[in-house]
Write a protein that holds these residues in place. Structure first.
Motif, short mmCIF file in Angstrom:
data_model
loop_
_atom_site.label_atom_id
_atom_site.label_comp_id
_atom_site.label_asym_id
_atom_site.label_seq_id
_atom_site.Cartn_x
_atom_site.Cartn_y
_atom_site.Cartn_z
N ILE A 177 1.03 -1.38 0.02
CA ILE A 177 -0.13 0.11 0.04
C ILE A 177 0.77 1.24 -0.08
N GLN A 178 1.83 1.23 0.85
CA GLN A 178 2.64 2.52 0.77
C GLN A 178 3.72 2.58 -0.44
N ARG A 179 3.84 1.67 -1.00
CA ARG A 179 4.74 1.71 -2.25
C ARG A 179 3.60 2.33 -3.51
N PHE A 180 2.56 1.87 -3.64
CA PHE A 180 1.84 2.29 -4.62
C PHE A 180 0.50 3.03 -4.40
N PHE A 181 0.13 3.66 -3.26
CA PHE A 181 -0.80 4.46 -2.87
C PHE A 181 -0.99 5.68 -3.60
N LEU A 211 -5.09 4.71 4.84
CA LEU A 211 -4.43 4.62 6.25
C LEU A 211 -4.87 3.27 7.10
N ILE A 212 -6.09 3.37 7.08
CA ILE A 212 -6.73 2.18 7.75
C ILE A 212 -6.25 0.91 7.49
N GLY A 213 -6.09 0.66 5.91
CA GLY A 213 -5.43 -0.55 5.45
C GLY A 213 -3.97 -0.83 5.95
N ILE A 214 -3.32 0.36 6.09
CA ILE A 214 -2.12 0.20 6.57
C ILE A 214 -1.85 -0.35 7.81
N ILE A 215 -2.74 0.33 8.96
CA ILE A 215 -2.74 0.30 10.20
C ILE A 215 -3.10 -1.08 10.44
N LEU A 216 -4.26 -1.66 9.73
CA LEU A 216 -4.66 -3.05 10.16
C LEU A 216 -3.61 -4.30 9.66
N SER A 217 -2.95 -3.85 8.54
CA SER A 217 -2.00 -4.94 8.25
C SER A 217 -0.95 -5.14 9.10
N ASN A 219 1.96 -3.57 9.56
CA ASN A 219 3.40 -3.17 9.13
C ASN A 219 3.58 -1.78 9.73
N ARG A 220 4.41 -1.78 10.61
CA ARG A 220 4.59 -0.44 11.44
C ARG A 220 5.58 0.62 10.64
N MET A 221 6.50 0.04 10.04
CA MET A 221 7.55 0.90 9.37
C MET A 221 6.78 1.73 7.90
N PRO A 222 6.09 0.84 7.29
CA PRO A 222 5.16 1.27 6.03
C PRO A 222 4.30 2.49 6.60
N LEU A 223 3.64 2.25 7.85
CA LEU A 223 2.96 3.22 8.16
C LEU A 223 3.74 4.56 8.33
N ILE A 224 4.89 4.58 8.95
CA ILE A 224 5.45 5.86 9.27
C ILE A 224 6.05 6.42 7.69
N ILE A 225 6.63 5.76 6.52
CA ILE A 225 7.13 5.99 5.51
C ILE A 225 5.77 6.65 4.83
#
Length: 438
Positions: A177-181, A211-217, A219-225
């Motif tokens: 998600i972080q890479r393609f959003f 945002l909710i997708g990353i939080i529920l996943s 994956n903490r570092m992708p949320l920060i990035i």
């Protein structure tokens, strides 16, 4: 002959489709990523032949080629050492063969440059497919969070504090998600300009979904990035600065709500907080004993491993071998070396040495100079080019040095990096002819 001439009419659509499929290839796994990349490369070489290699090579291109040649040389030298040490379990010249196959990313970079600079493809379809793929992953995670299984039947109970969604037991949905959003935010303003009145509704909704997708996943570092990328856009895109506080408010409220009502998310981020605290305490006190955090131990193994092959490294994917032979290793420790040191730059130092590290730093700085610097800091033709914006910020996010990462030399990571790099440089050179002088 008829088939070839008939295909020629549709070659633009064909290559557009191949490039656009890449985000879905990431969902399908490494085998499909490799098939997609190889098909793109093979098709380009078959149709355009030597024209691809007749591109004018600038300073950046020569440094990139030098990096790949160093990877080959390092692999060969290390394999010769393994041969004389009779390490047949590695397979004779296996590192060199891996390095040779690694050259596909250099050819991918050149093919992307050629296809975009020669205007054979445009990237509208790529933006669209990235948006669809990212939304699909988010919705699948929502489904898995609610029902315990995603739409493919992947069970969430076995994954602990993380949700893999369509990635199954490979818990990397947040990273995807972080890479393609970001392409979703630019799809309408760039390619559907008659629908821009919908932006004030669509962008906040997309932000909330991602945002909710990353939080529920989990994956903490992708949320920060993810938040770091949003911050950069708000700072450097003056049209978006008015949204800084609304985005910050939405993030705070959503994170608080999910954190409060989802015990798995709460435990996950509490654990993250304690890990960061332990690492900070260890670094401040310089007390590197047996109780040091696992991540810190993994980072620390890089130095001893690097000292074995300082200049050209130990060859790609050989960290796992040399780590167990580093000097001053504690024979009584039950710590087992990981496959890589969990940071791109540390891994590059250990596997291609100081020379490779220097080359990759030059590459990264040159890319930033050609794109970010000429887009935002000086007056150039790039000032009015909005297409390159998501590629600039996603490239910065990918090379951000202070983060834990997967291995630099794996299929997913290298494909993504050279995909973004290749398209970014091709767009810069296509739209900014002054760069041709450098």
């Amino acid at each position: 002959m008829y088939l070839f001439s008939n295909f020629k009419k549709y070659q633009s659509q064909y290559f557009n489709f191949l490039i656009a499929l890449i985000p879905f290839s990431f969902i399908a796994g490494n085998l499909i990523i490799n098939l997609n990349v190889i098909l793109l490369i093979f098709s380009s070489l078959l149709i355009f032949k030597k024209k691809i290699f007749e591109l004018k090579f600038y300073f950046l291109d020569k440094i990139i080629i030098s990096f790949f040649l160093l990877v080959l040389f390092s692999g060969l030298i290390n394999d010769i050492e393994f041969f004389f040490d009779k390490l047949s379990w590695k397979g004779y010249f296996s590192t060199f063969l891996k390095s040779l196959f690694f050259l596909r990313y250099l050819i991918l970079y050149l093919c992307l440059r050629f296809l975009i600079e020669k205007q054979i493809v445009n990237i509208k379809q790529f933006f669209l497919f990235c948006s669809i793929a990212t939304l699909f992953v988010c919705l699948d995670i929502f489904f898995q969070s609610i029902y315990g299984q995603d739409i493919f039947g992947f069970d969430s109970s076995a994954s602990g504090r993380k949700l893999g969604g369509p990635f199954g037991d490979e818990l990397i949905a947040g990273g995807f998600i972080q890479r393609f959003f970001l392409f979703s935010f630019f799809l309408i303003p760039l390619f559907y300009k008659n629908q821009t009145r919908l932006l004030k509704y669509i962008i906040p909704v997309l932000f909330i979904i991602f945002l909710i997708g990353i939080i529920l996943s989990g994956n903490r570092m992708p949320l920060i990035i993810f938040m770091f990328t949003i911050f950069l856009i708000v700072v450097f895109q003056k049209q978006t600065r008015k949204y800084f506080f609304p985005f910050l408010l939405i993030f705070s409220i959503l994170f608080y709500l999910v954190f409060s009502f989802n015990s798995t998310v709460k435990d996950n981020f509490k654990s993250f907080y304690f890990q960061i605290s332990d690492i900070a305490i260890t670094l401040i006190s310089k007390d590197f004993d047996k109780s040091s955090p696992q991540y810190l131990k993994e980072f620390s193994t890089f130095y001893g491993t690097w000292t074995i092959n300082k200049y050209i490294g130990g060859g790609i994917k050989n960290f796992r071998y040399y780590c167990h032979h580093r000097p001053n290793i504690d024979k009584n420790s039950d710590f087992i070396c990981n496959m890589h040191p969990h940071n791109y730059y540390l891994e590059i130092l250990t596997e291609v040495g100081i020379i490779g590290f220097t080359l990759i730093i030059i590459i990264f700085f040159k890319v930033l100079h050609l794109s970010f610097f000429k887009k935002y800091l000086i007056k150039t033709r790039l000032n009015d080019n909005k297409t390159i914006i998501p590629f600039i910020f996603l490239f910065i996010a990918e090379i951000f040095p202070i983060k834990s990462t997967g291995s630099f030399f794996t299929t997913g990571n290298t494909t993504y990096l050279f995909l973004i790099l290749g398209i970014l440089i091709a767009l810069v050179r296509k739209n900014y002819s002054i760069e041709n002088k450098t």
